[in-house]
Design a protein around this motif. Sequence first.
Motif, PDB file in Angstrom:
ATOM      1  N   TYR A 514       0.826  -1.206   0.000  1.00 15.04           N
ATOM      2  CA  TYR A 514       0.000   0.000   0.000  1.00 15.04           C
ATOM      3  C   TYR A 514       0.863   1.260   0.000  1.00 15.04           C
ATOM      4  N   LEU A 515       1.933   1.256   0.807  1.00 13.69           N
ATOM      5  CA  LEU A 515       2.822   2.415   0.897  1.00 13.69           C
ATOM      6  C   LEU A 515       3.864   2.449  -0.210  1.00 13.69           C
ATOM      7  N   ASP A 516       3.929   1.375  -1.036  1.00 13.65           N
ATOM      8  CA  ASP A 516       4.982   1.236  -2.043  1.00 13.65           C
ATOM      9  C   ASP A 516       6.345   1.405  -1.381  1.00 13.65           C
ATOM     10  N   LEU A 517       6.575   0.593  -0.344  1.00 17.79           N
ATOM     11  CA  LEU A 517       7.815   0.701   0.413  1.00 17.79           C
ATOM     12  C   LEU A 517       9.054   0.480  -0.453  1.00 17.79           C
ATOM     13  N   PRO A 518       9.072  -0.492  -1.372  1.00 20.30           N
ATOM     14  CA  PRO A 518      10.264  -0.622  -2.216  1.00 20.30           C
ATOM     15  C   PRO A 518      10.548   0.636  -3.027  1.00 20.30           C
ATOM     16  N   GLY A 519       9.502   1.257  -3.586  1.00 21.83           N
ATOM     17  CA  GLY A 519       9.701   2.489  -4.339  1.00 21.83           C
ATOM     18  C   GLY A 519      10.243   3.608  -3.479  1.00 21.83           C
ATOM     19  N   ARG A 520       9.787   3.712  -2.264  1.00 21.65           N
ATOM     20  CA  ARG A 520      10.287   4.745  -1.350  1.00 21.65           C
ATOM     21  C   ARG A 520      11.760   4.513  -1.020  1.00 21.65           C
ATOM     22  N   LEU A 521      12.122   3.232  -0.793  1.00 19.35           N
ATOM     23  CA  LEU A 521      13.513   2.941  -0.450  1.00 19.35           C
ATOM     24  C   LEU A 521      14.449   3.186  -1.631  1.00 19.35           C
ATOM     25  N   ARG A 522      13.963   2.907  -2.836  1.00 25.56           N
ATOM     26  CA  ARG A 522      14.823   3.142  -4.008  1.00 25.56           C
ATOM     27  C   ARG A 522      15.182   4.616  -4.149  1.00 25.56           C
ATOM     28  N   GLU A 523      14.270   5.493  -3.755  1.00 28.56           N
ATOM     29  CA  GLU A 523      14.496   6.921  -3.921  1.00 28.56           C
ATOM     30  C   GLU A 523      14.736   7.641  -2.603  1.00 28.56           C
ATOM     31  N   HIS A 524      15.008   6.890  -1.531  1.00 25.56           N
ATOM     32  CA  HIS A 524      15.216   7.525  -0.228  1.00 25.56           C
ATOM     33  C   HIS A 524      16.496   8.371  -0.260  1.00 25.56           C
ATOM     34  N   PRO A 525      16.428   9.640   0.181  1.00 29.99           N
ATOM     35  CA  PRO A 525      17.608  10.523   0.080  1.00 29.99           C
ATOM     36  C   PRO A 525      18.841   9.969   0.786  1.00 29.99           C
ATOM     37  N   LEU A 526      18.701   9.409   1.983  1.00 25.93           N
ATOM     38  CA  LEU A 526      19.850   8.888   2.713  1.00 25.93           C
ATOM     39  C   LEU A 526      20.454   7.679   2.007  1.00 25.93           C
ATOM     40  N   LEU A 527      19.582   6.748   1.567  1.00 26.12           N
ATOM     41  CA  LEU A 527      20.089   5.569   0.873  1.00 26.12           C
ATOM     42  C   LEU A 527      20.744   5.937  -0.457  1.00 26.12           C
ATOM     43  N   ARG A 528      20.278   6.988  -1.096  1.00 23.28           N
ATOM     44  CA  ARG A 528      20.895   7.425  -2.356  1.00 23.28           C
ATOM     45  C   ARG A 528      22.335   7.875  -2.136  1.00 23.28           C
ATOM     46  N   ARG A 529      22.597   8.424  -0.938  1.00 24.31           N
ATOM     47  CA  ARG A 529      23.965   8.864  -0.629  1.00 24.31           C
ATOM     48  C   ARG A 529      24.847   7.706  -0.173  1.00 24.31           C
ATOM     49  N   LEU A 530      24.232   6.681   0.455  1.00 25.32           N
ATOM     50  CA  LEU A 530      25.030   5.601   1.044  1.00 25.32           C
ATOM     51  C   LEU A 530      25.271   4.434   0.099  1.00 25.32           C
ATOM     52  N   LEU A 531      24.321   4.141  -0.789  1.00 23.90           N
ATOM     53  CA  LEU A 531      24.415   2.933  -1.602  1.00 23.90           C
ATOM     54  C   LEU A 531      24.358   3.273  -3.083  1.00 23.90           C
ATOM     55  N   PRO A 532      25.068   2.497  -3.895  1.00 21.76           N
ATOM     56  CA  PRO A 532      24.917   2.666  -5.342  1.00 21.76           C
ATOM     57  C   PRO A 532      23.524   2.215  -5.788  1.00 21.76           C
TER      58      PRO A 532
END
Length: 676
Positions: A514-532
């Motif tokens: 419902y929250l589209d959690l995978p989509g949120r994690l793919r574009e999460h600002p912190l994860l974008r800086r930490l992971l390729p």
Amino acid sequence: MPRQEDATQLLDRLANDPQYDLAETLRAIIGWLRPPDPDNIAPVIARIEDLVLALGDRPELREHLRDRLEQGLEDARHLTLYTGIGLFSRKGFFREAAELLYERINPRPMDRADLRDVLYHVFHDPKDAIWVARLPDDAWSRLLQALGCLSGEHPGVLQRAREEALYALEMLSIWIAAEELEPELLRLDPSIAERNSAFVAQEREISAYVRDYRLWLEDPDYERVDDRHARVLLEQCKEQIDRLRRRAITHGNSLSLTHLMERLDQTLARIHKLLDLLEPNSGDEPRQAAVGVFRDLVTISARSHGVRALWQDNIRLVSRSVTQHVSDTGEHYITRDRSEYFQMLRSGAGAGLIIAVMALIKIQVEALGLSEGWNTLWVSLNYGLGFVLIHILHFTVATKQPAMTAARLAAAIEETERGTADPSKLADLLMRVGRSQFAAVLGNVGVALPTAILIGLFASSLFSAPVLSSHEIDYLMDSLRPIMGLALFFAAIAGVWLFVSGLIAGFFDNRCAYLDLPGRLREHPLLRRLLPEASRHRLADWIGYNYGALIGNFLFGVLLGVTGFVGYLLNLPLDIQHVAFASANLGYVTASEAPGLLLFGLFLVFVLLIGAVNLWVSFGLALYVALRARGVRMGAFGRVFRAYGRHLRKRPREFLFPPRTAPTSDGGPGDETDAR
């Protein structure tokens, strides 16, 4: 009102009292008909026959009564009867429940010109829904015809009813068209906002139908458009709602969305009923439709006298929104052929290996003599993290299966009731479910027990002392006793937690989608800086696929761990027994104090009994909730079990061991030429 009053006395009372209007006349008649036992409708049918005969013997009184009823029906408002009863409110559960409670405490005065209030006043007993639903249509038809309600001799009543039904039809159609702008539906399928969607098309067609129908009423020679095209568009709307339900399984569901789609279904069904009522052809069909609508409205109105019906309906919606995901997951726990069967066996064996270690950790934690709180914390973490590890390694805990497979079985039974499956295929599914659970149990117990024995013997050899003290041996042996040790009762508690953990997993899987959690994690600002990007996408996909299972497994372990602590707080003998842990405990006891072969065999039977209770309690609860959530009738079970018996007699080996290949699409066996 005295029960001894006969039909003649009832009619005399109605004729002589000037205070009896439409509402009070109908209330008196229904009060006279109401049976002492709502499940027994024989007295109602007998009283209807008495009333019909009494009215036939007194035609002048019958005409007087008919004029009174027809005058009331002509003056009353019908609209809310068609648009307010039996359709879910747009207010939501809590607001509607609060209003119902307030109405019980401080009811508003009845509007005698509103047929919805009149119906509510007449069928005021909540048990009326039972006998009204049981009473056959022909009995209602005889009663209404005797009272003149279906005579058609009063054109004013018919004209009023048609005008109100046409207006209600138009309003309901507009409601459906407007629902396509709901954000919940647009999230699932943005294409429904297109100009030519089925929701909008049906409104245009219904509007044209209503316009032509009114012109036909003014001029009987006018060539009226029939309702066939409107019904086709309504079926397309139904198909669109079914597609949205299927999308909700993968895109996430919510109570409000389930409530909305249920309301759409109810509204479409009501439009069909109104079209049946408006059918102008002469004959019995319109009268039968009128009787059917009358009975449905009465039943729904009687149920709406309290919060209980509202609570039951909304709990069913919550259950369905959760069990839809559980059913989808349950398909992965059902093996079809030998390769899947042996994979399930290996998966269960892997879990048995880890559970043997978890059982040893629990024994050692409890031997530390910690306080109850700290002991509960470490035991809960041992259970929870251990089950999470089992899931991450793609192993299977046997007793986790029933909560998932029961929902899948309920979905298949629902398909049978709708005519898209057959009992033979359901029996085949039931066979595969039992066989899959046997493979997982065999893997768990068959590995946990010998692994515990080997670990116990190795520890005894390494430390020159048994892994268990005599006190611990006595405690574990006593805890395995079915009756004296309350093992079966504790196994039932574990079965309840297994069921609850399945619902928890379904809830969080649904929430993740419902929250589209995978989509949120793919574009999460912190994860974008930490992971390729590639790593971030893999992480998002993995969490999206495992989110519900991880939380469900961890909380299942916590529930197992805190049960004893709750018993300690309440001073009650509460604990849990799980078949895999019980087999591991038996293994450690065997390694520490080698019991005789007969005693070992006896306690192994006790372990298997624990497993049976684990499985059947969790499976029974899950199946019950799934069936109630889907509104499935129980009548299919007899045919399914007979087909299951035939399947078992024809291929008894498949009860525990699958064919080499999966069954064919027609439910028959696959190629078994190499099944030796």
